[in-house]
Scaffold this active site. Structure first.
Site, short mmCIF file in Angstrom:
data_model
loop_
_atom_site.label_atom_id
_atom_site.label_comp_id
_atom_site.label_asym_id
_atom_site.label_seq_id
_atom_site.Cartn_x
_atom_site.Cartn_y
_atom_site.Cartn_z
CB SER A 138 -0.86 -0.01 1.27
OG SER A 138 -1.49 1.24 1.47
CE1 TYR A 151 -4.14 -2.15 5.32
CE2 TYR A 151 -3.54 0.12 4.78
CZ TYR A 151 -3.91 -1.16 4.38
OH TYR A 151 -4.02 -1.45 3.04
N1 LIG Z 1 -8.70 -0.33 -1.41
C1 LIG Z 1 -7.63 0.37 -1.12
O1 LIG Z 1 -7.68 1.61 -1.04
C2 LIG Z 1 -6.31 -0.33 -0.94
C3 LIG Z 1 -5.14 0.44 -1.09
C4 LIG Z 1 -3.90 -0.17 -0.91
C5 LIG Z 1 -3.82 -1.52 -0.63
N2 LIG Z 1 -4.97 -2.25 -0.49
C6 LIG Z 1 -4.80 -3.67 -0.17
O2 LIG Z 1 -5.26 -4.44 -1.28
C7 LIG Z 1 -5.78 -5.69 -0.83
C8 LIG Z 1 -7.18 -5.88 -1.40
O3 LIG Z 1 -7.99 -4.82 -0.95
P1 LIG Z 1 -9.39 -4.44 -1.63
O4 LIG Z 1 -9.37 -2.96 -1.81
O5 LIG Z 1 -9.67 -5.32 -2.79
O6 LIG Z 1 -10.37 -4.76 -0.38
P2 LIG Z 1 -11.70 -5.64 -0.26
O7 LIG Z 1 -12.63 -5.33 -1.39
O8 LIG Z 1 -12.18 -5.43 1.13
O9 LIG Z 1 -11.15 -7.14 -0.43
C9 LIG Z 1 -10.38 -7.75 0.56
C10 LIG Z 1 -10.34 -9.24 0.32
O10 LIG Z 1 -9.54 -9.84 1.35
C11 LIG Z 1 -10.19 -11.00 1.82
N3 LIG Z 1 -9.83 -11.30 3.20
C12 LIG Z 1 -9.87 -10.48 4.28
N4 LIG Z 1 -9.49 -11.15 5.38
C13 LIG Z 1 -9.21 -12.43 4.99
C14 LIG Z 1 -8.79 -13.60 5.65
N5 LIG Z 1 -8.57 -13.63 6.98
N6 LIG Z 1 -8.61 -14.74 4.93
C15 LIG Z 1 -8.82 -14.73 3.60
N7 LIG Z 1 -9.24 -13.67 2.91
C16 LIG Z 1 -9.43 -12.53 3.60
C17 LIG Z 1 -11.68 -10.71 1.66
O11 LIG Z 1 -12.38 -11.92 1.48
P3 LIG Z 1 -13.35 -12.63 2.56
O12 LIG Z 1 -13.90 -11.54 3.43
O13 LIG Z 1 -14.37 -13.32 1.73
O14 LIG Z 1 -12.45 -13.56 3.27
C18 LIG Z 1 -11.70 -9.89 0.38
O15 LIG Z 1 -11.85 -10.75 -0.74
C19 LIG Z 1 -5.70 -5.65 0.70
O16 LIG Z 1 -4.53 -6.32 1.10
C20 LIG Z 1 -5.60 -4.17 1.02
O17 LIG Z 1 -4.92 -3.94 2.24
C21 LIG Z 1 -6.19 -1.69 -0.66
#
Ligand SMILES: NC(=O)c1ccc[n+]([C@@H]2O[C@H](COP(=O)([O-])OP(=O)(O)OC[C@H]3O[C@@H](n4cnc5c(N)ncnc54)[C@H](OP(=O)(O)O)[C@@H]3O)[C@@H](O)[C@H]2O)c1
Length: 253
Positions: A138, A151
């Site tokens: 991130s 985080y």
């Molecule tokens: N959105 C942003 O602004 C942003 C920016 C930088 C980095 N990121 C990173 O990018 C990644 C994806 O984020 P996103 O934006 O796509 O968020 P999201 O839409 O909330 O998706 C997160 C995914 O992680 C899974 N997850 C969470 N806890 C888990 C666990 N204990 N075991 C297995 N799966 C788990 C969830 O699936 P289930 O709930 O079905 O398990 C979901 O599919 C994350 O690592 C996040 O930190 C996001």
């Protein structure tokens, strides 16, 4: 033999968009996440385009991770790309108001979970002529901001772990990238805000945030780089986002 991608957190956001994009390109998909009904529905949809294997997985559980990898069906055993995407942020309170349980959940998911999956898949990845690991870090890996405490620190781990993996994997054919997105619209902030739709709207409304499809395009591009190229890290923000002033707190004399 076709390429096979293993995606954690394929039920939503970046993982879901990546699953769809890799499917369009005929990759075999291994889709994981905790919400099995979403995975089943996605597998049904994408199964028209490519071979799909899906399984419920909580990345925090190292035994579950190891068992899932050991039990991969024959057709899915040769994983060529790992997208370490599962992760979350919880809360925006300052550190002295934050919940310890939330801190533990973020560390267990973003650090321990990512390590669990990487450890289980490395023996397979290193057997391939060319393979890729894309770790979702991130901008919070690189830049501090109020309320980011654990985080951001967990994502700094992901960035440094990625570089350290490279040191050991150099020459093996396994490339590793730390992908570091900024503001992106997904369920991420809904999870962070405890389901508060109003806060979610306030953050994303008119923000021109990155979309999951933007990140999926980058992930696919990373994986498809020629074998002699390793993108070590890639930080990406929406053009509407940038840094702000340093904070100086004035004190009364
Ligand atoms: N959105 C942003 O602004 C942003 C920016 C930088 C980095 N990121 C990173 O990018 C990644 C994806 O984020 P996103 O934006 O796509 O968020 P999201 O839409 O909330 O998706 C997160 C995914 O992680 C899974 N997850 C969470 N806890 C888990 C666990 N204990 N075991 C297995 N799966 C788990 C969830 O699936 P289930 O709930 O079905 O398990 C979901 O599919 C994350 O690592 C996040 O930190 C996001």
């Amino acid at each position: 033999m076709s390429n096979c991608v293993f995606i954690t957190g394929a039920t939503s956001g970046f993982g879901l968009a990546s699953a769809k994009l890799f499917a369009q390109h005929g990759y075999k998909l291994i889709l994981t996440g905790r919400r099995i009904e979403r995975l089943a529905q996605l597998a049904d949809e994408l199964g028209q385009q490519c071979q799909v294997h899906y399984a419920s997985l909580d990345v925090r559980d190292s035994q579950q991770v190891a068992q899932l990898v050991a039990a991969l069906p024959e057709d899915f055993k040769q994983v060529t790309a790992l997208i370490n995407n599962a992760g979350l942020a919880l809360g925006t309170d300052p550190c002295d108001k934050a919940s310890l349980a939330d801190w533990h959940t973020m560390i267990d998911t973003n650090v321990t979970g990512l390590v669990n999956v990487t450890h289980a898949l490395l023996p397979i990845l290193t057997q391939q002529t060319v393979a890729s690991v894309v770790n979702l870090a991130s901008i919070a890996s690189n830049w501090p901001y109020p309320g980011s405490h654990v985080y951001g620190a967990s994502k700094a781990f992901v960035a440094q772990f990625s570089r350290n993996l490279r040191c050991d994997l150099v020459g093996s054919g396994v490339r590793v990238t730390s992908l570091e997105p900024g503001l992106s619209e997904s369920e991420f902030s809904l999870v962070r805000f405890g389901g508060d739709q109003e806060k979610y709207q306030q953050l994303y409304g008119n923000s021109n945030a990155l979309q999951p499809e933007d990140i999926a395009n980058i992930i696919y591009w990373l994986v498809e780089q020629p074998a002699h190229i390793n993108i070590n890290s890639l930080e990406v923000m929406p053009s509407s986002q940038a840094w702000n002033n340093f904070n100086v707190v004035k004190q009364a004399n």
